[in-house]
Write a protein that holds these residues in place. Structure first.
Motif, short mmCIF file in Angstrom:
data_model
loop_
_atom_site.label_atom_id
_atom_site.label_comp_id
_atom_site.label_asym_id
_atom_site.label_seq_id
_atom_site.Cartn_x
_atom_site.Cartn_y
_atom_site.Cartn_z
N TRP A 103 40.42 16.42 14.41
CA TRP A 103 40.61 15.70 13.16
C TRP A 103 39.31 15.80 12.36
O TRP A 103 38.23 15.50 12.88
CB TRP A 103 40.96 14.24 13.41
N PHE A 104 39.46 16.22 11.13
CA PHE A 104 38.35 16.32 10.20
C PHE A 104 38.62 15.36 9.04
O PHE A 104 39.75 14.95 8.81
CB PHE A 104 38.25 17.74 9.63
N ARG A 105 37.55 15.07 8.31
CA ARG A 105 37.76 14.29 7.10
C ARG A 105 36.79 14.76 6.03
O ARG A 105 35.72 15.30 6.32
CB ARG A 105 37.58 12.80 7.36
N GLN A 106 37.19 14.55 4.79
CA GLN A 106 36.34 14.90 3.66
C GLN A 106 36.45 13.82 2.60
O GLN A 106 37.54 13.58 2.06
CB GLN A 106 36.71 16.26 3.08
N ALA A 107 35.33 13.18 2.34
CA ALA A 107 35.26 12.17 1.30
C ALA A 107 34.82 12.83 -0.01
O ALA A 107 34.19 13.90 0.02
CB ALA A 107 34.27 11.07 1.70
N LEU A 132 38.68 -0.29 10.52
CA LEU A 132 38.36 0.64 9.44
C LEU A 132 37.40 0.03 8.44
O LEU A 132 37.43 -1.18 8.16
CB LEU A 132 39.64 1.10 8.75
N LYS A 133 36.54 0.89 7.90
CA LYS A 133 35.52 0.50 6.94
C LYS A 133 35.74 1.27 5.63
O LYS A 133 36.31 2.36 5.66
CB LYS A 133 34.13 0.83 7.50
N PRO A 134 35.24 0.76 4.55
CA PRO A 134 35.38 1.49 3.28
C PRO A 134 34.83 2.90 3.37
O PRO A 134 35.37 3.83 2.73
CB PRO A 134 34.59 0.62 2.30
N GLU A 135 33.79 3.11 4.15
CA GLU A 135 33.21 4.45 4.28
C GLU A 135 34.08 5.42 5.07
O GLU A 135 33.77 6.60 5.16
CB GLU A 135 31.80 4.39 4.88
N ASP A 136 35.16 4.92 5.65
CA ASP A 136 36.13 5.81 6.31
C ASP A 136 37.11 6.42 5.32
O ASP A 136 37.93 7.26 5.68
CB ASP A 136 36.92 5.04 7.38
N THR A 137 37.03 5.98 4.07
CA THR A 137 37.92 6.54 3.04
C THR A 137 37.67 8.03 2.87
O THR A 137 36.53 8.46 2.65
CB THR A 137 37.69 5.81 1.70
N GLN A 140 45.70 11.21 2.84
CA GLN A 140 44.69 10.34 2.27
C GLN A 140 44.64 9.02 3.01
O GLN A 140 45.66 8.36 3.23
CB GLN A 140 45.00 10.09 0.79
N VAL A 141 43.43 8.60 3.36
CA VAL A 141 43.18 7.29 3.93
C VAL A 141 42.23 6.55 2.98
O VAL A 141 41.15 7.07 2.68
CB VAL A 141 42.57 7.38 5.34
N THR A 142 42.65 5.40 2.52
CA THR A 142 41.82 4.60 1.62
C THR A 142 41.64 3.21 2.22
O THR A 142 42.63 2.53 2.53
CB THR A 142 42.48 4.48 0.24
N VAL A 143 40.39 2.83 2.42
CA VAL A 143 40.07 1.53 2.98
C VAL A 143 39.43 0.69 1.87
O VAL A 143 38.31 0.97 1.43
CB VAL A 143 39.12 1.64 4.19
N SER A 144 40.16 -0.30 1.44
CA SER A 144 39.69 -1.09 0.30
C SER A 144 40.38 -2.44 0.29
O SER A 144 41.55 -2.56 0.70
CB SER A 144 39.99 -0.35 -1.00
N SER A 145 39.67 -3.44 -0.19
CA SER A 145 40.26 -4.77 -0.35
C SER A 145 40.83 -4.93 -1.76
O SER A 145 41.39 -5.98 -2.08
CB SER A 145 39.22 -5.85 -0.06
#
Length: 119
Positions: free
Chosen positions: A36-40, A86-91, A114-119
């Motif tokens: 699994w890779f991710r790119q912000a 999850l943290k916002p920086e995991d977005t 897309q994964v978005t971590v936000s309140s």
């Protein structure tokens, strides 16, 4: 057609959980390690986890250890990434990729979810 399809992304609050799935079609994942890779936005793509073809070995980016768990179900031709706390920086956009061994060049990429971590 050989492809990997990710699913399970979405919007989640900080501290929440998501489970991503990576399903293969047109080929069997049994003989492939899957990462699994991710790119912000504005950042380079990074690999966060990898699981060997047998499932016996797993690897994690240090900052993910304890929060993310990679697993596979070869009978379903699917690999999972359970993400907790999850943290916002995991977005980021999360991609799965199949290759012969972890750290080997990638043979197949998914299209990303897309994964978005936000309140």
């Amino acid at each position: 057609q050989l492809q990997l399809v990710e699913s399970g992304g979405g919007l989640v609050q900080p501290g929440g959980s998501l489970r991503l799935s990576c399903a293969a079609s047109g080929f069997t994942l049994d003989y492939y390690a899957v990462g699994w890779f991710r790119q912000a936005p504005g950042k380079e793509r990074e690999e966060v986890s990898c699981i060997s073809s047998s499932g016996d070995s797993t690897y994690y980016l240090y900052s993910m250890k304890g929060r993310f768990t990679i697993s596979r179900d070869n009978a379903k031709n699917t690999v999972y990434l359970q993400m907790n706390s999850l943290k916002p920086e995991d977005t980021a956009v999360y991609y799965c990729a199949a290759r012969r061994k972890c750290l080997s060049p990638v043979d197949y990429w998914g299209q990303g979810t897309q994964v978005t971590v936000s309140s």
